[in-house]
Design a protein around this motif. Structure first.
Motif, PDB file in Angstrom:
ATOM      1  N   ALA A 105       0.823  -1.209   0.000  1.00 23.69           N
ATOM      2  CA  ALA A 105       0.000   0.000   0.000  1.00 23.69           C
ATOM      3  C   ALA A 105       0.857   1.258   0.000  1.00 23.69           C
ATOM      4  CB  ALA A 105      -0.945   0.000   1.202  1.00 23.69           C
ATOM      5  N   HIS A 108       3.078   1.571  -3.359  1.00 25.65           N
ATOM      6  CA  HIS A 108       2.337   2.068  -4.525  1.00 25.65           C
ATOM      7  C   HIS A 108       1.495   3.298  -4.194  1.00 25.65           C
ATOM      8  CE1 HIS A 108       3.658  -1.419  -6.795  1.00 25.65           C
ATOM      9  NE2 HIS A 108       3.224  -2.220  -5.827  1.00 25.65           N
ATOM     10  N   ARG A 110      -1.094   3.893  -2.250  1.00 23.76           N
ATOM     11  CA  ARG A 110      -2.541   3.702  -2.353  1.00 23.76           C
ATOM     12  C   ARG A 110      -3.248   4.484  -1.254  1.00 23.76           C
ATOM     13  NH1 ARG A 110      -1.511  -2.677  -3.121  1.00 23.76           N
ATOM     14  NH2 ARG A 110      -0.993  -2.639  -5.362  1.00 23.76           N
TER      15      ARG A 110
END
Length: 289
Positions: A105, A108, A110
């Motif tokens: 998470a 990237h 997110r």
């Protein structure tokens, strides 16, 4: 993914972000765990912790650790007063093992940080760590100064590396071993980091936006009255007498009294007529241009 910051780069980034109450602990620039575990770097995230205890001995505890977990136990320690202690530079024993889905998470960036799965990766190799002095008990809030500095610290890391606020994670988001570390709303914390990143590093939350420039009023073309025009207006005003007012004044007082209201009306009428003629002249001149 990024090469870790040098000590000089970190100091410069902190000061640019408005963190000025800084204590450089002795030897912090080279104080680290070397290449133990999976080493140190590239880095992909910056983690927030709480100390689960409070007191004046915490900077030394973060620096030295203990027999079971040698220091440094973080890169930076933030006291309740808002003083930031620089503890280490390089690999630190702060994160331990972390879950792969939690790491993905932040890797990237997110916006959703899932509940962590099983521990699988060496978090110490890939993440900076900030320890915040707080006992972790329900209702024990961070001080306003402490919270503000914590936001600035994490924004400074993200700004330097070009990361978004979604590169910031909590220990509780990285592993099931620390379910309340720290006891703050991390989504709100990341929003505050993101807000800082939308501004220059020198920005302060109390700063008011610069007022929008006022539009320059469009000026109408003007033309000065000639002496002859002024004299004509004056004579027209002086020549004006309201007949009804004139008769009433003579009847009541036996002599004529000035009719000031009439003077004003006649002045307005004369100037309006002259203005209309001036506008016609200007329109003709503009067309010719």
């Amino acid at each position: 993914m990024a090469v870790p910051m040098t000590a000089d780069q970190w100091l410069a980034a902190l000061r640019a972000e408005g963190v000025t109450d800084i204590v450089e602990m002795k030897g912090w620039r080279t104080h680290n765990r070397g290449q133990r575990g999976d080493g140190w770097g590239d880095v992909h995230a910056t983690m927030v912790h709480h100390t689960a205890g409070e007191g004046p001995g915490l900077p030394a505890w973060c620096y030295n650790g203990n027999a079971d977990l040698p220091g440094p136990l973080c890169h930076d320690f933030l006291s309740r007063s808002g003083t930031l202690y620089l503890v280490g530079n390089g690999r630190a024993n702060h994160a331990g093992k972390v879950a792969r889905n939690a790491y993905d998470a932040v890797l990237h960036e997110r916006s959703v940080h899932p509940a962590p799965g099983p521990d699988a990766l060496d978090g110490n190799a890939v993440s900076y760590g900030l320890e915040v002095e707080n006992n972790g008990q329900p209702g024990r809030d961070w001080t306003p100064k402490q919270y503000d500095v914590a936001v600035r610290v994490q924004a400074a890391r993200c700004r330097f590396h070009g990361w978004s606020a979604d590169s910031v994670w909590a220990h509780k988001e990285a592993t099931t071993r620390k379910p309340a570390d720290p006891r703050i709303d991390m989504d709100a914390f990341r929003r505050d980091v993101a807000e800082r990143l939308r501004h220059p590093a020198s920005w302060n939350p109390a700063d008011k936006p610069a007022p929008a420039p006022k539009p320059t009023p469009k000026e109408e073309p003007t033309m000065a009255l000639s002496d002859a025009d002024v004299q004509r207006v004056a004579l027209a005003v002086l020549a004006y007498r309201n007949k009804a007012a004139d008769e009433a004044s003579k009847k009541k007082t036996g002599h004529r009294i000035p009719d000031f209201y009439g003077y004003v009306v006649q002045t307005y009428t004369a100037v309006t007529e002259l203005s209309a003629n001036v506008k016609k002249i200007l329109a003709i001149v503009s067309k010719g241009a």
